[in-house]
Design an enzyme around this catalytic site. Structure first.
Site, short mmCIF file in Angstrom:
data_model
loop_
_atom_site.label_atom_id
_atom_site.label_comp_id
_atom_site.label_asym_id
_atom_site.label_seq_id
_atom_site.Cartn_x
_atom_site.Cartn_y
_atom_site.Cartn_z
N ALA A 171 -5.92 -35.94 8.42
CA ALA A 171 -6.16 -37.23 9.07
C ALA A 171 -4.86 -38.01 9.09
O ALA A 171 -3.89 -37.64 8.43
CB ALA A 171 -7.21 -38.03 8.31
N LYS A 172 -4.81 -39.08 9.83
CA LYS A 172 -3.67 -39.98 9.78
C LYS A 172 -4.12 -41.34 10.25
O LYS A 172 -5.04 -41.46 11.07
CB LYS A 172 -2.54 -39.50 10.70
CG LYS A 172 -1.19 -40.01 10.30
CD LYS A 172 -0.63 -39.16 9.19
CE LYS A 172 0.81 -39.44 8.89
NZ LYS A 172 1.42 -38.32 8.17
N GLY A 173 -3.47 -42.37 9.73
CA GLY A 173 -3.76 -43.73 10.18
C GLY A 173 -2.47 -44.41 10.57
O GLY A 173 -1.38 -43.94 10.22
#
Ligand code: GLU
Length: 418
Positions: free
Chosen positions: A105-107
């Site tokens: 994931a990444k934000g």
């Protein structure tokens, strides 16, 4: 004419190539061409002057096939959905290559954090955390630092998540300060991983550290640690740079002196050393050296830059620094490249150590952490190395192939619900 760079398109191009190279039909990996979930949030923040600003934020979860999602949060003015999607996918692939039980994931928040006061940064972080809260958690998705964020930001995320649940939950985020459940070895982990891979590769090429010159683009958490550790190993660091520009010295820079200079936020353009010359970031990439380590942002080694590289080996410490078109140029020119999803996995590997310690309420000593990091990095390198040799493909395609096979095997075992 090359079309405008799109990080996610770049990811797909390499994925398709790698799958083809190992004879995997598209239907077998079709699902991982798409991120599982994309969340966009508009984050309102009360600024110090009383006004309200609204910032654009994201959290993208690419894959949960091999475990909970894992990946950093980036604060940068160029953050956009395609970049976050690519960074999320690269995390799934990185965790698969490293063989740690996570998806990716990444934000990100579109903001230049240097323009905010500490109070504004804290309010932005806490509100963003509240807005992505339904999809994060120690069993769901575990954020970590990335460009523009640090341990303090992670501490605020941990505290916000904990306050909203009514008790302290350190395992929701990694890269925290030691006092609140961080791990020994985490701050240096990505740079240490880059050093480990570099040393192993030198060994394979039968080169001694003293025989090689290294140039490092980016002097943040990753680039500065990699430069320091490689310097300690005896490599000659001939050039380094940060956003302000670079410095070059053929006989090797005094890295402890550069680190002492940059420690309090001072820029490399203001650093001087006898016999050193100032260069710009573009010159750094094409400077003469044996090993080039891009440790800044994506899309740095473009086709044009690749034609002008003056090194024998590229070791990617940043995520996505080289475009797919540039890869082809490097191959043609006989320049080896060790890809990001292998070489910069050290950060997430030690994040995994931190998370395991948090879940078990244990604290490991630094030797234990570094020993596990060494074991995971060298094993991953061997896996990629063998794949490259077996299929006669680049290390990039080999790393993607290792990852796509592992993710798809997990997917196939689990099946598609319902
Ligand atoms: N942001 C780092 C990366 O790109 C670390 C991620 C993590 O520790 O979860 O690999």
């Amino acid at each position: 004419m090359s079309k405008k760079y799109n990080a996610y398109d770049n990811f797909l191009t390499v994925l398709d190539k790698a799958a083809k190279a190992v004879g995997m039909p598209e239907e077998e990996y079709l699902v991982i061409r798409y991120p599982e979930r994309e969340l966009k949030v508009s984050v309102p923040v009360r600024m110090d002057d009383g006004s309200v600003r609204v910032f654009e934020g994201y959290r993208v979860q690419h894959s949960t096939s091999r475990g909970p999602c894992k990946g950093g949060i980036r604060y940068h003015e160029d953050v956009n959905i395609d970049e976050v999607k690519a960074l999320a996918a690269w995390m799934s692939f990185k965790c698969a290559v490293a063989g740690i039980p996570y998806g990716g994931a990444k934000g990100g928040i579109k903001v230049d954090p240097s323009t905010l006061s500490k109070g504004e940064l804290e309010r932005l972080t806490r509100r963003y955390t509240a807005m992505i809260l339904p999809i994060i958690g120690p069993e769901k998705d575990i954020p970590a630092p990335d460009v523009g964020t640090n341990a303090q930001v992670m501490d605020w995320i941990m505290d916000t998540y904990s306050m909203m649940n009514g008790y302290t939950i350190p395992g929701v985020v990694t890269g925290k300060d030691l006092e609140v459940g961080g791990s020994l070895g985490r701050p240096d982990a990505t740079g240490r991983g880059v050093m480990i891979i570099t040393m192993e590769v030198l060994d394979k090429f039968k080169l001694a550290p003293e025989d090689v010159s290294v140039a490092v683009q980016g002097f943040g958490n990753v680039g500065s640690v990699a430069a320091r550790l490689l310097h300690e190993k005896g490599c000659r660091i001939v050039a380094v740079s940060d956003v302000s520009g670079g410095i070059r010295k053929e006989s090797g820079l005094d890295i402890p002196a550069v680190l002492a200079h940059t420690k309090n936020g001072r820029l490399i353009k203001d650093y001087d050393e006898d016999g050193a010359e100032h260069i710009d970031n573009k010159q750094l990439l094409t400077t003469k050296c044996d090993i080039l380590i891009p440790a800044a942002l994506e899309n740095q080694i473009t086709e044009e830059v690749a034609e002008n590289l003056n090194c024998r080996l590229v070791i990617e410490a940043a995520n996505g620094p080289t475009t797919a078109q540039a890869d082809a140029v490097l191959e043609r020119r006989g320049i080896y490249l060790l890809p990001d999803i292998l070489t910069n996995a050290g950060g997430v590997v030690v994040s995994y150590c931190e998370w395991v310690q948090n879940l078990q309420s244990l604290t490991w000593d630094e030797n234990e952490v570094n020993a596990l990091l060494f074991k995971v990095m060298t094993r991953a390198l061997e896996d990629v190395y063998h794949k490259a040799r077996d299929y006669k493909i680049s290390y990039r395609l080999a790393a993607y192939a290792v990852a796509v096979e592992r993710i798809c095997k997990a997917k196939a075992k689990r099946g598609i619900f319902p």
